[in-house]
Design a protein around this motif. Structure first.
Motif, PDB file in Angstrom:
ATOM      1  N   ARG A   1       0.849  -1.183   0.000  1.00  0.00           N
ATOM      2  CA  ARG A   1       0.000   0.000   0.000  1.00  0.00           C
ATOM      3  C   ARG A   1       0.883   1.230   0.000  1.00  0.00           C
ATOM      4  O   ARG A   1       1.800   1.343   0.805  1.00  0.00           O
ATOM      5  CB  ARG A   1      -0.846   0.037   1.262  1.00  0.00           C
ATOM      6  CG  ARG A   1      -2.084  -0.785   1.134  1.00  0.00           C
ATOM      7  CD  ARG A   1      -2.957  -0.477   2.307  1.00  0.00           C
ATOM      8  NE  ARG A   1      -4.026  -1.447   2.391  1.00  0.00           N
ATOM      9  CZ  ARG A   1      -4.760  -1.599   3.458  1.00  0.00           C
ATOM     10  NH1 ARG A   1      -4.541  -0.862   4.525  1.00  0.00           N
ATOM     11  NH2 ARG A   1      -5.730  -2.482   3.458  1.00  0.00           N
TER      12      ARG A   1
ATOM     13  N   THR B   1       0.209   4.155   0.949  1.00  0.00           N
ATOM     14  CA  THR B   1       0.096   4.960   2.168  1.00  0.00           C
ATOM     15  C   THR B   1       0.927   4.391   3.311  1.00  0.00           C
ATOM     16  O   THR B   1       1.104   5.045   4.329  1.00  0.00           O
ATOM     17  CB  THR B   1      -1.372   5.059   2.644  1.00  0.00           C
ATOM     18  OG1 THR B   1      -1.932   3.754   2.608  1.00  0.00           O
ATOM     19  CG2 THR B   1      -2.169   5.981   1.765  1.00  0.00           C
TER      20      THR B   1
ATOM     21  N   ASN C   1       1.741  11.168  -1.014  1.00  0.00           N
ATOM     22  CA  ASN C   1       0.470  10.484  -1.250  1.00  0.00           C
ATOM     23  C   ASN C   1      -0.516  11.332  -2.038  1.00  0.00           C
ATOM     24  O   ASN C   1      -1.198  10.835  -2.917  1.00  0.00           O
ATOM     25  CB  ASN C   1      -0.164  10.079   0.083  1.00  0.00           C
ATOM     26  CG  ASN C   1       0.493   8.859   0.666  1.00  0.00           C
ATOM     27  OD1 ASN C   1       0.497   7.794   0.067  1.00  0.00           O
ATOM     28  ND2 ASN C   1       1.098   9.019   1.831  1.00  0.00           N
ATOM     29  N   GLU C   2      -0.577  12.610  -1.688  1.00  0.00           N
ATOM     30  CA  GLU C   2      -1.600  13.467  -2.308  1.00  0.00           C
ATOM     31  C   GLU C   2      -1.214  13.945  -3.698  1.00  0.00           C
ATOM     32  O   GLU C   2      -2.024  13.959  -4.603  1.00  0.00           O
ATOM     33  CB  GLU C   2      -1.835  14.680  -1.412  1.00  0.00           C
ATOM     34  CG  GLU C   2      -3.028  14.509  -0.517  1.00  0.00           C
ATOM     35  CD  GLU C   2      -3.723  15.829  -0.344  1.00  0.00           C
ATOM     36  OE1 GLU C   2      -4.871  15.938  -0.774  1.00  0.00           O
ATOM     37  OE2 GLU C   2      -3.117  16.757   0.220  1.00  0.00           O
ATOM     38  N   ASN C   3       0.040  14.391  -3.830  1.00  0.00           N
ATOM     39  CA  ASN C   3       0.409  15.081  -5.064  1.00  0.00           C
ATOM     40  C   ASN C   3       1.144  14.215  -6.072  1.00  0.00           C
ATOM     41  O   ASN C   3       1.023  14.419  -7.268  1.00  0.00           O
ATOM     42  CB  ASN C   3       1.293  16.286  -4.752  1.00  0.00           C
ATOM     43  CG  ASN C   3       0.582  17.284  -3.866  1.00  0.00           C
ATOM     44  OD1 ASN C   3      -0.648  17.270  -3.791  1.00  0.00           O
ATOM     45  ND2 ASN C   3       1.328  18.113  -3.189  1.00  0.00           N
ATOM     46  N   TYR C   4       1.915  13.257  -5.584  1.00  0.00           N
ATOM     47  CA  TYR C   4       2.762  12.517  -6.520  1.00  0.00           C
ATOM     48  C   TYR C   4       2.198  11.139  -6.868  1.00  0.00           C
ATOM     49  O   TYR C   4       1.938  10.847  -8.011  1.00  0.00           O
ATOM     50  CB  TYR C   4       4.187  12.426  -5.969  1.00  0.00           C
ATOM     51  CG  TYR C   4       4.787  13.792  -5.762  1.00  0.00           C
ATOM     52  CD1 TYR C   4       5.056  14.613  -6.861  1.00  0.00           C
ATOM     53  CD2 TYR C   4       5.015  14.298  -4.499  1.00  0.00           C
ATOM     54  CE1 TYR C   4       5.565  15.887  -6.700  1.00  0.00           C
ATOM     55  CE2 TYR C   4       5.529  15.579  -4.321  1.00  0.00           C
ATOM     56  CZ  TYR C   4       5.805  16.363  -5.427  1.00  0.00           C
ATOM     57  OH  TYR C   4       6.293  17.629  -5.267  1.00  0.00           O
TER      58      TYR C   4
ATOM     59  N   GLU D   1      -0.676   9.919  -5.753  1.00  0.00           N
ATOM     60  CA  GLU D   1      -2.147   9.985  -5.744  1.00  0.00           C
ATOM     61  C   GLU D   1      -2.751   8.692  -5.202  1.00  0.00           C
ATOM     62  O   GLU D   1      -3.510   8.004  -5.872  1.00  0.00           O
ATOM     63  CB  GLU D   1      -2.675  10.297  -7.141  1.00  0.00           C
ATOM     64  CG  GLU D   1      -2.179  11.623  -7.682  1.00  0.00           C
ATOM     65  CD  GLU D   1      -2.616  11.889  -9.116  1.00  0.00           C
ATOM     66  OE1 GLU D   1      -3.700  12.436  -9.291  1.00  0.00           O
ATOM     67  OE2 GLU D   1      -1.868  11.532 -10.046  1.00  0.00           O
ATOM     68  N   SER D   2      -2.386   8.383  -3.974  1.00  0.00           N
ATOM     69  CA  SER D   2      -2.708   7.061  -3.422  1.00  0.00           C
ATOM     70  C   SER D   2      -4.196   6.842  -3.171  1.00  0.00           C
ATOM     71  O   SER D   2      -4.620   5.715  -2.970  1.00  0.00           O
ATOM     72  CB  SER D   2      -1.915   6.817  -2.142  1.00  0.00           C
ATOM     73  OG  SER D   2      -2.105   7.864  -1.249  1.00  0.00           O
ATOM     74  N   GLU D   3      -4.977   7.900  -3.170  1.00  0.00           N
ATOM     75  CA  GLU D   3      -6.414   7.690  -3.029  1.00  0.00           C
ATOM     76  C   GLU D   3      -6.964   7.039  -4.305  1.00  0.00           C
ATOM     77  O   GLU D   3      -7.793   6.153  -4.258  1.00  0.00           O
ATOM     78  CB  GLU D   3      -7.105   9.026  -2.794  1.00  0.00           C
ATOM     79  CG  GLU D   3      -8.410   8.881  -2.085  1.00  0.00           C
ATOM     80  CD  GLU D   3      -8.435   9.715  -0.815  1.00  0.00           C
ATOM     81  OE1 GLU D   3      -9.451  10.341  -0.583  1.00  0.00           O
ATOM     82  OE2 GLU D   3      -7.447   9.746  -0.076  1.00  0.00           O
ATOM     83  N   LYS D   4      -6.428   7.487  -5.438  1.00  0.00           N
ATOM     84  CA  LYS D   4      -6.854   6.951  -6.728  1.00  0.00           C
ATOM     85  C   LYS D   4      -6.177   5.610  -7.004  1.00  0.00           C
ATOM     86  O   LYS D   4      -6.786   4.697  -7.521  1.00  0.00           O
ATOM     87  CB  LYS D   4      -6.495   7.961  -7.826  1.00  0.00           C
ATOM     88  CG  LYS D   4      -7.684   8.453  -8.628  1.00  0.00           C
ATOM     89  CD  LYS D   4      -7.238   9.248  -9.851  1.00  0.00           C
ATOM     90  CE  LYS D   4      -7.094  10.729  -9.560  1.00  0.00           C
ATOM     91  NZ  LYS D   4      -6.490  11.477 -10.673  1.00  0.00           N
TER      92      LYS D   4
ATOM     93  N   PRO E   1      -4.275   3.108  -4.852  1.00  0.00           N
ATOM     94  CA  PRO E   1      -3.827   2.792  -3.487  1.00  0.00           C
ATOM     95  C   PRO E   1      -2.642   1.822  -3.389  1.00  0.00           C
ATOM     96  O   PRO E   1      -1.944   1.834  -2.402  1.00  0.00           O
ATOM     97  CB  PRO E   1      -5.069   2.209  -2.814  1.00  0.00           C
ATOM     98  CG  PRO E   1      -5.965   1.806  -3.927  1.00  0.00           C
ATOM     99  CD  PRO E   1      -5.637   2.658  -5.107  1.00  0.00           C
TER     100      PRO E   1
END
Lengths: 319, 182
Positions: free
Chosen positions: B66, B68, B82-85, B87-90, B92
Motif C-alpha cells: 500500500r 500509504t 500520497n496526495e500530489n505525486y 495519488e494514493s487515493e486513486k 492505493p
C-alpha cells in the motif's frame, strides 16, 4: 425429498470434481496476487489529508499534526476593506495578529498556544483525534478544548463599544469545547460540522448569557493539487432579543462567515481569505464577531503555516 | 447413494492434495524502501508492510504494497507524496507480478541469484520490468533481497518544476523480505 437433496449434492460434487481437474496444476501469478490482496484488505485504509491544515480559516479542522512535528502559525486580519483608500488603504494600514505554535505529542494528539493582539489574549488548546475515517468507517471525529486569558487593562472598550471591567483575574478567562466531525467525500470535497460550546467568565452585559452554543459548517473543494477553496460559517445560538430589550441597543454581534483559498507550496500552507471577523480564536470569532457582511464589514486576512519535523532523520527543508 | 459416500473422500483427497503440491513462501511484513537523492535533498521512505508470495515450485511471484504505508521522517513530505505525486487515493497499491527466469530449485537451501521478469504497476501505470535479486533459502525460510530503479516519468508521476531540483528523476528502490513457508 431427501433423495432429491442427495441428487443435488451429488451433482454439485461431480461438478466440483470436474472443475478441479480443469484447474491448471500451478497457482498462477494472478492467484498469488489475489492471495496478497485478500491478506491486505483485512487492514482498514485510513483517509488522509481531509484538510490541508489544522485550521480551516478562523476555526479548526479535524486534522492534527504528526508526532514530533511543530507547526508555526502566523495570522493577520486587516482592517475593513470598506474603510477607504486614503484613510486606511482598504484596511491594510492596520492589522490584528495572532502568532501560534502547535506540537504533535502523538499522531492523534496535539497541544497548541497562541497570542492574539485582539484584546491581548493568550489561548491554549488541545486537540485529539478520537475516530478516523477509513474504508470501513465514514467520518473523522476530533475533540477540541481551549482556554483563553484576556490581558487587557480593566475598563477597556471592546470592539462592540462596550466597556469591560474585570473585578478579578478569573473573569479574564474564557473556555470552549468543540466536536469536529468531518468526512472526505472524495479527493476534492471534504465537509465538516462543528458543534461548539463556549463559556465566558465575564460578559459585557447581564442580558448576554455566559454560555453560548453554536454550530459551525465548513468545507473545502480542491481546484488543483495545490489550490483549494474553503468556506466556514458559524451559527451562534445567542439571544439578541434579550439584549435589545434590556439595553435598547442593537445586538452588536453577528455570525462569522468566511471564505478563502488555501495555497500549498511544499513546506508552507498559505490561507488567504475574506471574513467578517477579526478574532482568530473560538471565543472571539464565534461569539463576538462585530462585523457583518451586509454592512460591508469585510476583512481581508491570511494565515501562514510552517511545519517543522523533529523526527529523527528528517531535514527541515522544503520539499 | 453409495456413490456419494465414495465420492466425498475423493473430493477432499484431491482438494487437499492440490494445496500440498505447491510450495508457497510468503510474508506480509516485508520491507521496501526508496531513496531519492539530489544535491539539494535526500528523501528516504520505508514501507514495512509489503506483502510477497513466491511459488517456489513454479518460480512465480507477486509483491504488493500500500502506497500509504510508506513512512517518511517528515510527515508533510509523506502527505505530499500520497496526495500530489503517487495519488494514493486513486491508486492505493503498487505491485509486481512475474516469474523467475532462472531454472533453480528455490526450495533447496543456499544462495540463488535470480532475475524476475514481469509487470510492475504503480500510479495506475503498468510496465514490463526486470528485477534482479537474491534468494537465500534455509529450511522453511527464504530471504529475498532486490534492488531496482524507477523513473518517475515512466509511471507518469509529475514533479512540478518548483521542486524538480529536489526530487530525483531516477529513484532507487530496495526490498528486504523474509518469507516463510505456508
Amino acid at each position: 425429498m431427501s433423495l432429491n437433496i442427495k441428487k443435488i449434492l451429488l451433482a454439485i460434487l461431480l461438478a466440483g470434481l470436474i472443475g478441479m481437474l480443469w484447474i491448471p496444476k500451478s497457482i498462477a501469478q494472478d492467484d498469488l496476487m489475489k492471495m496478497l490482496e485478500e491478506e491486505q484488505s483485512k487492514e482498514p485504509i485510513y483517509t488522509i489529508a481531509t484538510f490541508k491544515a489544522t485550521r480551516m480559516i478562523n476555526g479548526q479542522t479535524i486534522e492534527t499534526i504528526s508526532k514530533n512535528h511543530l507547526n508555526f502559525w502566523m495570522s493577520h486580519r486587516f482592517g475593513a476593506v470598506n474603510s477607504g483608500f486614503i484613510a486606511n488603504f482598504f484596511g491594510l494600514d492596520e492589522a490584528k495578529i495572532r502568532l501560534g505554535l502547535e506540537y504533535g505529542i502523538t499522531d492523534k494528539w496535539l497541544i497548541g498556544a497562541g497570542r492574539s493582539s485582539l484584546e491581548k489574549t493568550y489561548d491554549f488548546y488541545t486537540k485529539y483525534k478520537l475516530l478516523r475515517q477509513s474504508n470501513k468507517f465514514p467520518i473523522t471525529l476530533t475533540g477540541l478544548a481551549g482556554w483563553s486569558i484576556n490581558t487587557m487593562e480593566t475598563g477597556y472598550v471592546m470592539e462592540s463599544g462596550a466597556e469591560m471591567r474585570f473585578n478579578d483575574n478569573l473573569e479574564r478567562f474564557g473556555y470552549w469545547g468543540q466536536a469536529l466531525i468531518a468526512r472526505k467525500f472524495n479527493e476534492k470535497l471534504s465537509l465538516q460540522l462543528m458543534p461548539t460550546f463556549i463559556h465566558y467568565n465575564k460578559v459585557e452585559h447581564s442580558s448576554i448569557d455566559n454560555n453560548l452554543l453554536a454550530l459551525g459548517f465548513g468545507g473545502r473543494y480542491k481546484i488543483t493539487k495545490r489550490f483549494t477553496l474553503s468556506g466556514e460559517y458559524y451559527k451562534a445560538f445567542s439571544d439578541p432579543g434579550a439584549y435589545e430589550a434590556a439595553t435598547g441597543k442593537e445586538y452588536p454581534y453577528h455570525d462569522a462567515i468566511s471564505i478563502g483559498v488555501d495555497i500549498e507550496t511544499g513546506g508552507h500552507v498559505f490561507q488567504l481569505h475574506f471574513t467578517n471577523s477579526r478574532g482568530m480564536i473560538e471565543k472571539h470569532f464565534i461569539g463576538q464577531t462585530v462585523g457583518s457582511w451586509e454592512d460591508g464589514d469585510i476583512y481581508y486576512g491570511f494565515n501562514i503555516a510552517r511545519t517543522f519535523s523533529f523526527e529523527k532523520g528528517a531535514k527541515n527543508k522544503d520539499k | 447413494m453409495k456413490i456419494l459416500k465414495f465420492l466425498i473422500p475423493i473430493y477432499f483427497l484431491i482438494g487437499t492434495g492440490y494445496s500440498f503440491s505447491q510450495t508457497l513462501f510468503g510474508t506480509s511484513v516485508g520491507e521496501v524502501s526508496f531513496y531519492s537523492d539530489t544535491p539539494l535533498e535526500a528523501i528516504e521512505a520505508v514501507n514495512k508492510k509489503s506483502g510477497c508470495i513466491i511459488n517456489a515450485t513454479s518460480g512465480e511471484l507477486a509483491v504488493q504494497l500500500r502506497v500509504t504505508d510508506f513512512n517518511f521522517p517528515n510527515k508533510l513530505m509523506q502527505e505530499h507524496f500520497n496526495e500530489n505525486y503517487l495519488e494514493s487515493e486513486k491508486y492505493p497499491t503498487a505491485s509486481f507480478k512475474g516469474k523467475i527466469k532462472e531454472e533453480v530449485d528455490l526450495t533447496k537451501s543456499g544462495n540463488h541469484a535470480v532475475t524476475a521478469e514481469g509487470t510492475m504497476t504503480m500510479h495506475g501505470v503498468s510496465k514490463p520490468m526486470v528485477v534482479k535479486g537474491t534468494i537465500n533459502t534455509s529450511g522453511s525460510e527464504m530471504k529475498l533481497d532486490f534492488k531496482f530503479q524507477v523513473k518517475t516519468e515512466e509511471f507518469q508521476i509529475e514533479v512540478p518544476s518548483l521542486v524538480v531540483t529536489k526530487i530525483a528523476e531516477v529513484i532507487d528502490v530496495t526490498g528486504k523480505m523474509i518469507l516463510v513457508k505456508k
